[in-house]
Motif scaffolding. Sequence first.
Motif, PDB file in Angstrom:
ATOM      1  N   LEU A 144       0.865  -1.191   0.000  1.00 42.83           N
ATOM      2  CA  LEU A 144       0.000   0.000   0.000  1.00 42.83           C
ATOM      3  C   LEU A 144       0.899   1.237   0.000  1.00 42.83           C
ATOM      4  CD1 LEU A 144      -2.546  -1.089   2.815  1.00 42.83           C
ATOM      5  CD2 LEU A 144      -2.960  -1.142   0.347  1.00 42.83           C
ATOM      6  N   PRO A 182      -3.775   7.145   7.425  1.00 43.62           N
ATOM      7  CA  PRO A 182      -4.036   6.573   6.095  1.00 43.62           C
ATOM      8  C   PRO A 182      -5.404   6.999   5.563  1.00 43.62           C
ATOM      9  CG  PRO A 182      -3.359   4.881   7.681  1.00 43.62           C
ATOM     10  CD  PRO A 182      -3.613   6.123   8.459  1.00 43.62           C
ATOM     11  N   GLY A 211      -8.991   6.166   3.522  1.00 43.94           N
ATOM     12  CA  GLY A 211     -10.001   5.134   3.323  1.00 43.94           C
ATOM     13  C   GLY A 211      -9.517   3.714   3.440  1.00 43.94           C
ATOM     14  N   PRO A 212      -9.948   2.769   2.646  1.00 44.87           N
ATOM     15  CA  PRO A 212     -10.902   2.946   1.558  1.00 44.87           C
ATOM     16  C   PRO A 212     -12.323   3.171   2.077  1.00 44.87           C
ATOM     17  CG  PRO A 212     -10.525   0.634   1.932  1.00 44.87           C
ATOM     18  CD  PRO A 212      -9.589   1.375   2.850  1.00 44.87           C
ATOM     19  N   TYR A 213     -13.055   3.928   1.292  1.00 48.10           N
ATOM     20  CA  TYR A 213     -14.416   4.280   1.685  1.00 48.10           C
ATOM     21  C   TYR A 213     -15.456   3.362   1.054  1.00 48.10           C
ATOM     22  CZ  TYR A 213     -11.850   8.323   3.223  1.00 48.10           C
ATOM     23  OH  TYR A 213     -10.933   9.120   3.852  1.00 48.10           O
ATOM     24  N   ILE A 217     -18.906  -6.623  -0.018  1.00 48.58           N
ATOM     25  CA  ILE A 217     -20.089  -7.431   0.284  1.00 48.58           C
ATOM     26  C   ILE A 217     -20.968  -7.553  -0.965  1.00 48.58           C
ATOM     27  CG2 ILE A 217     -22.198  -7.630   1.667  1.00 48.58           C
ATOM     28  CD1 ILE A 217     -20.796  -6.211   3.924  1.00 48.58           C
ATOM     29  N   MET A 221     -10.609 -10.074  -0.275  1.00 50.51           N
ATOM     30  CA  MET A 221      -9.411  -9.225  -0.255  1.00 50.51           C
ATOM     31  C   MET A 221      -8.461  -9.850   0.742  1.00 50.51           C
ATOM     32  SD  MET A 221      -9.176  -5.136  -0.011  1.00 50.51           S
ATOM     33  CE  MET A 221      -9.766  -4.687   1.590  1.00 50.51           C
ATOM     34  N   LEU A 255     -14.316  -1.910  12.978  1.00 47.25           N
ATOM     35  CA  LEU A 255     -13.444  -2.639  12.058  1.00 47.25           C
ATOM     36  C   LEU A 255     -12.001  -2.177  12.207  1.00 47.25           C
ATOM     37  CD1 LEU A 255     -12.865  -4.606   9.767  1.00 47.25           C
ATOM     38  CD2 LEU A 255     -13.703  -2.902   8.146  1.00 47.25           C
ATOM     39  N   LEU A 261     -17.254 -10.373   6.035  1.00 46.62           N
ATOM     40  CA  LEU A 261     -18.052  -9.141   5.968  1.00 46.62           C
ATOM     41  C   LEU A 261     -19.488  -9.525   5.661  1.00 46.62           C
ATOM     42  CD1 LEU A 261     -15.829  -6.727   3.814  1.00 46.62           C
ATOM     43  CD2 LEU A 261     -15.949  -6.890   6.290  1.00 46.62           C
ATOM     44  N   CYS A 262     -20.325  -9.426   6.674  1.00 49.10           N
ATOM     45  CA  CYS A 262     -21.743  -9.734   6.509  1.00 49.10           C
ATOM     46  C   CYS A 262     -22.522  -8.440   6.316  1.00 49.10           C
ATOM     47  CB  CYS A 262     -22.224 -10.491   7.743  1.00 49.10           C
ATOM     48  SG  CYS A 262     -23.953 -10.946   7.691  1.00 49.10           S
ATOM     49  N   GLY A 263     -22.158  -7.421   7.057  1.00 45.78           N
ATOM     50  CA  GLY A 263     -22.826  -6.129   6.942  1.00 45.78           C
ATOM     51  C   GLY A 263     -21.954  -5.040   7.523  1.00 45.78           C
ATOM     52  N   LEU A 264     -22.308  -3.799   7.213  1.00 42.48           N
ATOM     53  CA  LEU A 264     -21.564  -2.627   7.705  1.00 42.48           C
ATOM     54  C   LEU A 264     -22.571  -1.590   8.177  1.00 42.48           C
ATOM     55  CD1 LEU A 264     -18.982  -2.259   4.746  1.00 42.48           C
ATOM     56  CD2 LEU A 264     -18.518  -3.260   6.987  1.00 42.48           C
ATOM     57  N   PRO A 316     -18.629   7.184   3.802  1.00 38.60           N
ATOM     58  CA  PRO A 316     -18.286   6.161   4.792  1.00 38.60           C
ATOM     59  C   PRO A 316     -16.951   6.470   5.470  1.00 38.60           C
ATOM     60  CG  PRO A 316     -18.842   5.180   2.661  1.00 38.60           C
ATOM     61  CD  PRO A 316     -18.716   6.643   2.442  1.00 38.60           C
ATOM     62  N   GLU A 317     -16.775   5.902   6.665  1.00 38.98           N
ATOM     63  CA  GLU A 317     -15.498   6.043   7.376  1.00 38.98           C
ATOM     64  C   GLU A 317     -14.517   4.975   6.899  1.00 38.98           C
ATOM     65  OE1 GLU A 317     -16.736   6.942  11.867  1.00 38.98           O
ATOM     66  OE2 GLU A 317     -17.637   5.148  11.041  1.00 38.98           O
ATOM     67  N   GLY A 318     -13.251   5.254   7.125  1.00 38.49           N
ATOM     68  CA  GLY A 318     -12.135   4.340   6.905  1.00 38.49           C
ATOM     69  C   GLY A 318     -12.504   3.024   6.220  1.00 38.49           C
ATOM     70  N   PRO A 319     -11.980   1.879   6.550  1.00 32.70           N
ATOM     71  CA  PRO A 319     -11.027   1.686   7.646  1.00 32.70           C
ATOM     72  C   PRO A 319      -9.642   2.241   7.301  1.00 32.70           C
ATOM     73  CG  PRO A 319     -11.177  -0.312   6.380  1.00 32.70           C
ATOM     74  CD  PRO A 319     -12.192   0.634   5.807  1.00 32.70           C
ATOM     75  N   TYR A 320      -8.960   2.663   8.335  1.00 39.59           N
ATOM     76  CA  TYR A 320      -7.655   3.276   8.131  1.00 39.59           C
ATOM     77  C   TYR A 320      -6.508   2.285   8.363  1.00 39.59           C
ATOM     78  CZ  TYR A 320     -10.606   7.342   8.285  1.00 39.59           C
ATOM     79  OH  TYR A 320     -11.599   8.234   8.010  1.00 39.59           O
ATOM     80  N   LEU A 373      -5.895  -0.742   7.232  1.00 42.21           N
ATOM     81  CA  LEU A 373      -5.909  -1.834   6.265  1.00 42.21           C
ATOM     82  C   LEU A 373      -4.555  -2.524   6.127  1.00 42.21           C
ATOM     83  CD1 LEU A 373      -8.423  -2.573   4.624  1.00 42.21           C
ATOM     84  CD2 LEU A 373      -7.323  -1.552   2.644  1.00 42.21           C
ATOM     85  N   MET A 374      -3.480  -1.780   6.404  1.00 40.75           N
ATOM     86  CA  MET A 374      -2.135  -2.352   6.291  1.00 40.75           C
ATOM     87  C   MET A 374      -2.002  -3.619   7.131  1.00 40.75           C
ATOM     88  SD  MET A 374       0.695  -1.973   4.731  1.00 40.75           S
ATOM     89  CE  MET A 374       2.288  -2.798   4.892  1.00 40.75           C
ATOM     90  N   LEU A 418      -3.960  -5.991   7.264  1.00 38.38           N
ATOM     91  CA  LEU A 418      -4.307  -7.179   6.471  1.00 38.38           C
ATOM     92  C   LEU A 418      -3.056  -7.794   5.863  1.00 38.38           C
ATOM     93  CD1 LEU A 418      -7.548  -6.214   4.475  1.00 38.38           C
ATOM     94  CD2 LEU A 418      -7.372  -7.371   6.669  1.00 38.38           C
ATOM     95  N   MET A 453     -10.068 -10.970   4.180  1.00 36.39           N
ATOM     96  CA  MET A 453     -11.331 -10.285   4.473  1.00 36.39           C
ATOM     97  C   MET A 453     -12.247 -10.548   3.284  1.00 36.39           C
ATOM     98  SD  MET A 453     -11.951  -6.463   5.853  1.00 36.39           S
ATOM     99  CE  MET A 453     -11.434  -5.363   4.565  1.00 36.39           C
TER     100      MET A 453
END
Lengths: 348, 348
Positions: free
Chosen positions: A259, A268, A270-272, A278, A284, B241, B256-259, B268-272, B274-275, B277, B284
């Motif tokens: 990244l 950092p 997003g990602p938004y 889903i 991912m 998250l 990921l079932c729902g947000l 939407p917010e972040g997620p920030y 992600l690194m 992962l 995910m």
Amino acid sequence: MASEDGEVVKNMQVIFRDYVSGFPKETDMEVRESTMKLRLPAGSNGLLVKNLFLSCDPYMRTRMAKLDIPGYVDSFKPGSAITGYGVARVLESGHPNFKKGDLLWGFTGWEEYSLITAPEACFKIEHTDVPLSYYTGLLGMVGMAAYAGFFKVCSPKKGETVFISAASGAVGQLVGQFAKLFGCYVVGSAGSKEKVDLLKNKFGFNDAFNYKEEPDLDAALKRCFPEGIDIYFENVGGKMLDAVLLNMKIRGRIALCGLISQYNLEQPEGPYNLMNLILKQVRMEGFLVFDYYHLYPKLLEMVLPQIKEGKIVYVEDTTEGLENAPAALIGLFSGRNVGKQVVVVSHE
Amino acid sequence: MASEDGEVVKNMQVIFRDYVSGFPKETDMEVRESTMKLRLPAGSNGLLVKNLFLSCDPYMRTRMAKLDIPGYVDSFKPGSAITGYGVARVLESGHPNFKKGDLLWGFTGWEEYSLITAPEACFKIEHTDVPLSYYTGLLGMVGMAAYAGFFKVCSPKKGETVFISAASGAVGQLVGQFAKLFGCYVVGSAGSKEKVDLLKNKFGFNDAFNYKEEPDLDAALKRCFPEGIDIYFENVGGKMLDAVLLNMKIRGRIALCGLISQYNLEQPEGPYNLMNLILKQVRMEGFLVFDYYHLYPKLLEMVLPQIKEGKIVYVEDTTEGLENAPAALIGLFSGRNVGKQVVVVSHE
């Protein structure tokens, strides 16, 4: 070179000064001359090596911060030499896998001479009818990342559409060529006209674009992938990932290799558009190359003939001299390099 | 009920007014009385049904926006009745799978009587020795989401640590119980003391916390999972998250079932984080229940005996009357419901 009683030699080193936040600078490192006794400590099962090529890799930015992640590499140690992948010649061996004169690639120091204390993690170089520097790239960690990331994490099928960011970089140029040879439709993004030309004309991508000249990344991806993206090989993150999320096909796969756009940000981005994972049932997955080294013989078996037949090409950006290594490493984060960034420490 | 020549009956409906942005309101829907001829159109292979129970599900928020996602459900149609999962009695059948008097669950309308034009997507209810409303929940789409999400997407192993957000909700309470019965260590988060008590005392979670009372979600997770999280079943997104990403174990999995925390945000917010992962090699994966309905017999086989033996319990929040359905649906987004939100249309 190594005398019986241990000749003392000058040993130029690139020293890591202290933990970095934000954009790293050359001055976060210091090139310094020290000395080293060219003899393996008594009883050591390590290797005394002369470094020939060093690899500049984006993941090294993460090691400039204070890390405590089990299973990941350690942070650089303030006051000590940078460590990373390189190609080296064995001067003295305390390990049965290696003997004096062998060539190897693996974890070594950013210095002229290193004492490698974990030789079991190094690979002996058996094939020398290809450029030795390739063992910092397509025949080393980078090649394994492209191979494992594409074939194992992305689970590709012939005819699928593949998008690669930082596509002319060390890993991206390989993923693109692997995907083309496998029978996929391949598009890449890069940050200059020169790099886009490489993608189209040298690496044989089906299409490519300069992300810096696209006012709307979503539109650029829709132009290149009117039916959507099956596989995204992620090297950059941030805005590109968000645009890709809008364009993934159902049951698509995203391999997170790096990244780089995010490494120097305090917060950092997003990602938004995560909801698309889903809605489109997308997987991912982050991966580290360390888990896949058992497949290294398979990489060699596939790639060595392809190199010789000219079916796979590899573009390197070569910097001469350890004293220029800090600038070469920092250059990765502004995309100054064209292709795999290598530092030549010695031509022997 | 259905006369030979088609009795005309009053048919109360919940009409979707127009596409919604931001937080949905009851007034985005209108409860209206229309009429319906209780006869299947000549030549129809559909079903005429009387609706008994309707299911309020968070995914319905996405259908309030204009969507064009192949493989996903359509948006609600402005001016028409809301559609969604429900339990209904067949009044007249034009399809060989169903006959008059059968009970079914599947996609129907938010109204007293519906004409179901895709009966092949409905499931005949064979077991009536359990509460019929359960077919909007643990014996319907929701149960399949929990079953497929946990057993297929999360690839659990006995002894692993599992974290579930919105854990007392329709899906969460089931995932937690499935995970416990499977032999995992299970922690859930919810938004009130009452819900946390349910998690600990009724559903048998190992631990639970009220996210609204935790000033630092990362610290709360570290307290509950000193060794980290193997599996995260994601229902909420956003800050939770991000905190989870900091606490995942190596090779962890996130389904990921729902947000739900993100559905009403303009941006939407972040997620920030992600690194993480990459650093922890985490997978995910988003999923939709539609892909897993072939496993429905396996769900029933597992769950029906467990219900009868009291090994699985299910908490429902029941709203009486179609006229109260809009408030029940909107209530999901402020967490007003305790357990699975069901609307009773008719006790027959």
